[in-house]
Enzyme design. Structure first.
Site, PDB file in Angstrom:
ATOM      1  N   LYS A 121      -5.539 -12.191   6.658  1.00 23.79           N
ATOM      2  CA  LYS A 121      -5.840 -11.597   7.954  1.00 23.79           C
ATOM      3  C   LYS A 121      -7.162 -12.158   8.489  1.00 23.79           C
ATOM      4  CE  LYS A 121      -6.610  -7.137  10.148  1.00 23.79           C
ATOM      5  NZ  LYS A 121      -6.619  -5.688  10.033  1.00 23.79           N
ATOM      6  N   GLU A 124     -11.140 -15.229  -2.534  1.00 22.93           N
ATOM      7  CA  GLU A 124     -10.066 -15.616  -3.458  1.00 22.93           C
ATOM      8  C   GLU A 124      -9.080 -16.556  -2.761  1.00 22.93           C
ATOM      9  OE1 GLU A 124     -11.061 -12.513  -2.890  1.00 22.93           O
ATOM     10  OE2 GLU A 124     -11.045 -11.294  -4.723  1.00 22.93           O
ATOM     11  N   GLY A 160      -4.162  -4.785   6.539  1.00 19.72           N
ATOM     12  CA  GLY A 160      -3.573  -5.740   5.601  1.00 19.72           C
ATOM     13  C   GLY A 160      -2.458  -5.144   4.782  1.00 19.72           C
ATOM     14  N   ARG A 161      -2.640  -3.918   4.299  1.00 12.00           N
ATOM     15  CA  ARG A 161      -1.633  -3.309   3.426  1.00 12.00           C
ATOM     16  C   ARG A 161      -0.418  -2.799   4.192  1.00 12.00           C
ATOM     17  NH1 ARG A 161      -6.383  -0.878   3.717  1.00 12.00           N
ATOM     18  NH2 ARG A 161      -6.597   1.257   4.439  1.00 12.00           N
ATOM     19  N   GLU A 220      -5.979   2.372  -1.478  1.00 10.25           N
ATOM     20  CA  GLU A 220      -6.905   1.782  -0.507  1.00 10.25           C
ATOM     21  C   GLU A 220      -6.923   2.617   0.775  1.00 10.25           C
ATOM     22  OE1 GLU A 220      -7.884  -2.690  -0.433  1.00 10.25           O
ATOM     23  OE2 GLU A 220      -6.701  -2.448   1.364  1.00 10.25           O
ATOM     24  N   HIS A 275       9.767   3.219 -22.882  1.00 14.48           N
ATOM     25  CA  HIS A 275       9.417   2.698 -24.209  1.00 14.48           C
ATOM     26  C   HIS A 275       7.940   2.340 -24.278  1.00 14.48           C
ATOM     27  CE1 HIS A 275      13.647   2.629 -25.378  1.00 14.48           C
ATOM     28  NE2 HIS A 275      13.841   2.396 -24.082  1.00 14.48           N
ATOM     29  N   LYS A 281     -17.670  -6.994  -3.157  1.00 12.90           N
ATOM     30  CA  LYS A 281     -17.578  -8.351  -2.583  1.00 12.90           C
ATOM     31  C   LYS A 281     -18.970  -8.901  -2.328  1.00 12.90           C
ATOM     32  CE  LYS A 281     -13.249  -7.850   0.023  1.00 12.90           C
ATOM     33  NZ  LYS A 281     -12.643  -7.829   1.350  1.00 12.90           N
TER      34      LYS A 281
END
Ligand code: F6P
Length: 591
Positions: free
Chosen positions: A251, A257, A310-311, A396, A426, A555
């Site tokens: 965005k 990253e 963004g999400r 978030e 399990h 950040k």
């Protein structure tokens, strides 16, 4: 009022024109400001609906009334409990009857939702008002799944022409990649697509691409998100640059990253195809100037807008990898699913409204019962990334302490986690059944799978899913455990010794979402269902679900720490732990 954001929010809520020198209440009334709660962060404005405290009291009263009643017993006292505590939207059914709620408690929770302004703010969101008040933005991801003719405006400005135009461009490009009309530098088809992004620019696409594997008939899709060079290395080393298209999804187009991985991928591509590398890249961003500066032709840059978090962006061109994987028709079906859930959320009465009901269960568990985490367990292998996707969507959005409005005081968003069933059985189900912490479980399952030839697998999957929710609720008493072991021929003393270990307290709540089949339309409904659930909970808690300031500090510190890690700057001013860790890291590196 004070504070620039607050002033801006107020001004936007009222629309253009001077703000009169009058009491805020009077201005709101005179200007017919439709959503008083939008302005509740204005100092001194007594405009938040007040009955939250009273509505919450009713929830507490219901909780106290139900204290000590086991969920199984609630079925005995109400033979219609399943009908009363489940709701449907088309084929999708949400069952809350295996929680400790009864009809009265649910009604109290729905009244709380009303009092907090869920309906008012929902309408404000769809009307494009700036409900993201800490960033002064509207929240319009619903526009991204709209059809021509639907009306969405951001603070009065029609967004649909741009949405439709950008969607058409992205889908045209996706189809061109799929057909080979947009080809690699050597004229051959792209066989592989790599999406480079993180957070919302990764989790939505990767979750959806995996979920829709049965209709994935385009190039293979790969995802690089982590700044750990291992991620880029492990993905790129399996690929031929000559056959690979790289999508940079960000965005902001500044995320460290993503930009680091993008640089690495560009170097890899240049080493593979030389000067033609640029043609093997496309980008998705709101910062199209930065895309061009990176060296990607604007013809292959797909925008979106700051009113999309963004999400919440998988519906936009951020979903380009998904478009390439499944093609236009299935992507549109995915959008249609989201759109159908929007319509349901906007029109269904609250007691039949799936997102609101799921939010009611969430608030019951979090606030009334004080349970700090929720497990999401899809009995659907292809939803293996749904828990990770929901972690971002939920945590978030609602992992916040500061309030935007007077909401329900106390706890906000819980820890969200999960894994697909039956694998989870399990691994951590031991704790879910017998641990000292009660964790509400949200099950998801499809009535039918995509593999008719493996229908017996699906029967086992369903049986396990239903069995786990039954076991969590019903449990097994020590006496039952004892009698079972005696019936199996065990010595009485041994049976007595083992009985506490083989007993299950039960009375552990779960919800169940069951749908016909995980197709694109259903995935769209599922994602939108959770988006609206998160929104509804955020409104009840009074937090702004649409900012994410909590990611900023780490950040900023990482930026400052990088030169200390590389040795270009001194870490002497840092805390003792950080100094010690950097020192040991250097010792390890030089050893
Ligand atoms: O760090 C959090 C975050 O801002 C998320 O909200 C977002 O989805 C992610 O980073 C990626 O951001 P971008 O798409 O701008 O690279």
């Amino acid at each position: 009022f004070s504070g620039r954001t607050k002033a801006r929010t107020f001004q936007r809520a009222l629309g253009p024109g001077p703000v009169e020198d009058m009491p805020i209440r009077a201005i709101l009334r005179q200007r017919r400001a439709p959503v008083e709660v939008l302005c509740a962060d204005i100092d001194g404005a007594d405009v938040t609906p007040q009955p939250i405290a009273a509505a919450w009291k009713a929830v507490e009263t219901a909780r106290d009334r139900l204290a000590g009643r086991r969920i199984v017993d609630l079925f005995d006292t109400d033979p219609e409990r399943f009908e009363r505590l489940s709701a449907r939207a088309e084929d999708m059914l949400l069952d809350l009857s295996k929680t400790g709620l009864d009809a009265g408690a649910l009604e109290a929770l729905l009244n709380l939702a009303r009092a907090a302004g869920v309906e008012t703010l929902r309408d404000a969101m769809f009307e494009g008002r700036p409900i993201n008040a800490t960033e002064g933005r509207p929240v319009l991801h619903a526009a991204l799944r709209a059809r021509p003719g639907d009306v969405f405006a951001a603070e009065g400005v029609d967004v649909m022409p741009e949405v439709l135009e950008t969607r058409a461009r992205a889908l045209d490009f996706a189809e061109a990649v799929r057909s080979g009309a947009y080809a690699a530098a050597d004229g051959g088809r792209f066989t592989d697509v790599v999406n480079i992004g993180i957070g919302g620019s990764d989790l939505g696409p990767v979750m959806a691409v995996r979920a829709l594997a049965p209709v994935h008939d385009g190039p293979r899709c790969h995802f690089i998100s982590n700044v750990d060079g291992a991620h880029a290395q492990d993905v790129l080393r399996t690929l031929d640059p000559a056959r690979t298209l790289v999508l940079i999804a960000s965005k902001t187009f500044t995320t460290i990253e993503t930009m680091t991985n993008a640089d690495t991928a560009m170097r890899w591509m240049k080493a593979g195809v030389g000067e033609a590398a640029g043609g093997h890249f496309a980008a998705i961003s709101t910062a199209l100037d930065k895309v061009e500066a990176f060296g990607i032709d604007p013809a292959r840059a797909f925008g979106f807008w700051d009113w999309v978090g963004g999400r919440y962006s998988v519906w936009s061109s951020i979903g380009l990898s998904l478009m390439i994987a499944i093609g236009r028709a299935d992507f549109e079906a995915f959008l249609d699913g989201g759109r159908a859930m929007d319509a349901h959320f906007r029109t269904a009465p609250l007691d039949k409204n799936l997102p609101v009901l799921l939010a009611a269960a969430g608030v019951w568990h979090r606030n009334a019962l004080g349970l700090g985490s929720r497990a999401v367990i899809p009995y659907d292998q292809r939803l293996e990334r749904l828990p990770a996707y929901l972690q971002q969507l939920d945590m978030e959005s609602n992992g916040k302490t500061a309030r935007l409005r007077d909401g329900l005081p106390g706890e906000t968003g819980p820890v969200v986690w999960g894994e697909p069933g039956t694998n989870g059985q399990h691994a951590f189900f031991q704790l879910l059944h017998q641990g000292t912490t009660v964790i509400p479980v949200e099950f998801l399952v499809a009535a039918t799978g995509w593999e008719p030839e493996l229908a017996h697998h699906h029967s086992l999957l369903l049986a396990n899913c239903f069995a786990q929710s039954e076991a969590l609720m019903a449990g097994r008493s020590e006496q039952e455990a004892h009698d079972m072991m005696i019936a199996e021929g065990m010595e009485a003393a041994e049976a007595r010794r083992l009985a506490p270990h083989r007993a299950f307290s039960g009375d552990r709540p779960s919800t169940m979402l069951i749908y016909r089949k995980l197709d694109p339309y259903t995935l769209g409904r599922l994602v939108a269902l959770y988006e609206h659930r998160v929104f509804s909970e955020g409104v009840i808690w009074g937090v702004n679900a649409y900012d994410q300031w909590g990611v900023e500090l780490g950040k900023t510190l990482a930026k400052a720490l990088e030169p200390m890690v590389t040795g270009e700057a001194s870490a002497a001013e840092k805390d003792g732990s950080t100094i010690g860790l950097i020192g040991w890291m250097k010792a390890l590196q030089s050893g």
